[in-house]
Design a protein around this motif. Sequence first.
Motif, PDB file in Angstrom:
ATOM      1  N   ARG A 187       0.828  -1.209   0.000  1.00  0.00           N
ATOM      2  CA  ARG A 187       0.000   0.000   0.000  1.00  0.00           C
ATOM      3  C   ARG A 187       0.860   1.256   0.000  1.00  0.00           C
ATOM      4  N   ILE A 188       1.946   1.248   0.774  1.00  0.00           N
ATOM      5  CA  ILE A 188       2.851   2.410   0.801  1.00  0.00           C
ATOM      6  C   ILE A 188       3.537   2.556  -0.561  1.00  0.00           C
TER       7      ILE A 188
ATOM      8  N   LEU B  77       0.448  10.035  -4.015  1.00  0.00           N
ATOM      9  CA  LEU B  77      -0.574  10.413  -3.054  1.00  0.00           C
ATOM     10  C   LEU B  77       0.083  11.047  -1.835  1.00  0.00           C
ATOM     11  N   LEU B  78      -0.622  11.953  -1.176  1.00  0.00           N
ATOM     12  CA  LEU B  78      -0.071  12.614   0.004  1.00  0.00           C
ATOM     13  C   LEU B  78      -0.186  11.749   1.243  1.00  0.00           C
ATOM     14  N   ARG B  79      -1.196  10.869   1.277  1.00  0.00           N
ATOM     15  CA  ARG B  79      -1.386  10.006   2.451  1.00  0.00           C
ATOM     16  C   ARG B  79      -1.983   8.677   2.018  1.00  0.00           C
TER      17      ARG B  79
ATOM     18  N   LEU C 299      -4.351   3.269  10.445  1.00  0.00           N
ATOM     19  CA  LEU C 299      -3.063   3.942  10.475  1.00  0.00           C
ATOM     20  C   LEU C 299      -2.980   4.816   9.234  1.00  0.00           C
ATOM     21  N   ARG C 300      -2.921   6.139   9.422  1.00  0.00           N
ATOM     22  CA  ARG C 300      -2.833   7.083   8.305  1.00  0.00           C
ATOM     23  C   ARG C 300      -1.407   7.595   8.219  1.00  0.00           C
ATOM     24  N   ILE C 301      -0.763   7.352   7.091  1.00  0.00           N
ATOM     25  CA  ILE C 301       0.633   7.724   6.890  1.00  0.00           C
ATOM     26  C   ILE C 301       0.710   8.861   5.878  1.00  0.00           C
ATOM     27  N   GLN C 302       1.408   9.952   6.262  1.00  0.00           N
ATOM     28  CA  GLN C 302       1.651  11.076   5.365  1.00  0.00           C
ATOM     29  C   GLN C 302       3.003  10.845   4.687  1.00  0.00           C
ATOM     30  N   LEU C 303       2.963  10.653   3.384  1.00  0.00           N
ATOM     31  CA  LEU C 303       4.172  10.333   2.626  1.00  0.00           C
ATOM     32  C   LEU C 303       5.015  11.582   2.398  1.00  0.00           C
ATOM     33  N   LYS C 304       6.312  11.373   2.205  1.00  0.00           N
ATOM     34  CA  LYS C 304       7.255  12.472   2.016  1.00  0.00           C
ATOM     35  C   LYS C 304       7.793  12.428   0.591  1.00  0.00           C
ATOM     36  N   TYR C 305       7.904  13.618  -0.009  1.00  0.00           N
ATOM     37  CA  TYR C 305       8.457  13.760  -1.351  1.00  0.00           C
ATOM     38  C   TYR C 305       9.549  14.814  -1.317  1.00  0.00           C
TER      39      TYR C 305
END
Length: 131
Positions: free
Chosen positions: A13-14, A22-24, A60-66
């Motif tokens: 999923r990540i 996606l941002l999250r 669990l909501r994960i905010q991805l980093k770019y």
Amino acid sequence: MAVTDPIADFLTRIRNASKAKLLRVDIPASKMKIQIAEILKNENYIHDYTIIEDNKQNILRIQLKYRGGVPAISGLRRISKPGLRIYKPAEQLPRVLNGLGTAVISTSKGLLTDKQARSQSIGGEVICYIW
């Protein structure tokens, strides 16, 4: 549908969310997934994570980093699987991309990165590689 390998589902999923920019991403929570998210945050692969309470299973909501439009996580690989567990002693812990990546190790002291486990001379099950 039941998921036979929740950690592989978590990593997939990540991976899919970062490739889709996606941002999250929302993932069903478990203690191990929260510990892996904490490692991802400490190693600067994600911005942050939050746990959303609900009646069945927390989310669990994960905010991805770019970085400049490029995902901070360029790769994730599940190593130890339910059908084939991979255990390594402290002296044989893997180095991911010659130290540029991170290996997540399940030890008797909880989930640790390969660097932490090596410094504490603890071996364990190699869960996944992150780079």
